[in-house]
Design a protein around this motif. Structure first.
Motif, PDB file in Angstrom:
ATOM      1  N   LEU A   6       0.822  -1.208   0.000  1.00  0.00           N
ATOM      2  CA  LEU A   6       0.000   0.000   0.000  1.00  0.00           C
ATOM      3  C   LEU A   6       0.858   1.260   0.000  1.00  0.00           C
ATOM      4  CD1 LEU A   6      -2.707  -1.006   2.650  1.00  0.00           C
ATOM      5  CD2 LEU A   6      -2.974  -0.973   0.156  1.00  0.00           C
ATOM      6  N   THR A  10      -1.714   5.626   2.903  1.00  0.00           N
ATOM      7  CA  THR A  10      -2.786   4.687   3.245  1.00  0.00           C
ATOM      8  C   THR A  10      -2.381   3.823   4.437  1.00  0.00           C
ATOM      9  OG1 THR A  10      -3.454   4.592   0.911  1.00  0.00           O
ATOM     10  CG2 THR A  10      -4.271   2.846   2.358  1.00  0.00           C
ATOM     11  N   GLN A  11      -1.126   3.383   4.442  1.00  0.00           N
ATOM     12  CA  GLN A  11      -0.631   2.597   5.578  1.00  0.00           C
ATOM     13  C   GLN A  11      -0.761   3.376   6.888  1.00  0.00           C
ATOM     14  OE1 GLN A  11       3.383   1.853   4.318  1.00  0.00           O
ATOM     15  NE2 GLN A  11       2.899  -0.114   3.355  1.00  0.00           N
ATOM     16  N   VAL A 204      -2.003  11.068   8.309  1.00  0.00           N
ATOM     17  CA  VAL A 204      -2.015  11.311   6.860  1.00  0.00           C
ATOM     18  C   VAL A 204      -1.182  12.547   6.522  1.00  0.00           C
ATOM     19  CG1 VAL A 204      -3.486  12.025   4.933  1.00  0.00           C
ATOM     20  CG2 VAL A 204      -4.181  10.118   6.393  1.00  0.00           C
TER      21      VAL A 204
END
Length: 268
Positions: A6, A10-11, A204
């Protein structure tokens, strides 16, 4: 789903969904009891501080220094600058954002004056804890994607696990006192888990920042470390020591430090 394949953003988001879930799990203890052993709560807060301090070095500062080894004798400079910037950033937020420490009367609310309710101020205080934690996880996954030897996906996962473990008592530390003050179980749980919502967002932001601007990576790692150390020393440790359970809280801190160190070295 192959987690390793990924995107690091996203991870980081998925990892902090886990840490948020641990906050909610801790807050859910309010459904089992209206009261909670103050000794145990102080031990849990001490444990949380120990995890944060260990993570600040093993998962953040040490990799930041390793990434700057090309600077020779000056390899400490990015880490030192980032570390102080993280502390100053949290200090400025602490000065102006209204919040209330656990067990403190409303007269001791910090930040600018406001008429917000006690519950809101408590949630904001715990949210302040969670901003640097989310950033730390995000930056760690961004660093792992950079391909540098000093940062690994396993190390980032270890950090997320450690942060998740220490989020459990933070959720409890909000929901149980609110329930004790007469709030309904459902509402106390809602406020307890609410503080963890900021972690996926800040993760994020942290992952994206270092993924798209890799030269800032050592500064970003150290920034997250400075912010976490500030929170630990300014809020979490004093709260764990405020009720006369200092020895127990200190042993909790030592245990938390050992657990996080073990996770990072064994998995990272």
């Amino acid at each position: 789903m192959d987690f390793a394949a990924l995107n690091p953003i996203t991870q980081a988001f998925l990892a902090c969904l886990f840490t948020w879930g641990m906050t909610a799990l801790g807050a859910a203890l309010v459904f089992l009891t209206k009261d909670f052993s103050k000794k145990m709560l102080d031990v849990m807060l001490g444990f949380a501080a120990g995890v944060m301090i260990a993570a600040s070095y093993w998962s953040l500062l040490a990799p930041a220094i390793d990434m700057s080894e090309h600077l020779g004798h000056w390899s400490f400079v990015p880490a030192a600058i980032g570390f102080m910037l993280g502390a100053v950033f949290l200090r400025v937020i602490d000065m102006y954002l209204p919040h209330l420490h656990l067990n403190a009367p409303m007269s001791e609310a910090e930040g600018v004056h406001t008429n917000w309710q006690r519950s809101t101020l408590l949630v904001i205080a715990i949210t302040l804890h969670n901003i640097p934690e989310g950033l730390a996880v995000g930056v760690a996954f961004g660093a792992a994607a950079s391909g540098l030897e000093s940062a690994s996906l396993a190390g980032a996962i270890a950090l997320a696990i450690g942060i998740g473990i220490q989020n459990f008592p933070e959720g409890t530390a909000v929901s149980v006192p609110l329930r004790r003050d007469g709030m309904s179980r459902a509402k106390a749980f809602w406020y307890g888990q609410l503080s963890g919502m900021v972690e996926p967002v800040s993760a994020v932001i942290g992952a994206a920042a270092v993924y798209f601007a890799q030269p800032i990576l050592p500064y970003a790692l150290a920034f997250a470390a400075g912010a976490m150390i500030f929170v630990s020393v300014e809020e979490v440790i004093p709260e764990s020591q405020s009720s006369g359970n200092g020895d127990l809280a200190t042993m909790g801190l030592m245990l938390g430090f050992t657990v996080m160190m073990t996770l990072d070295v064994a998995l990272g």
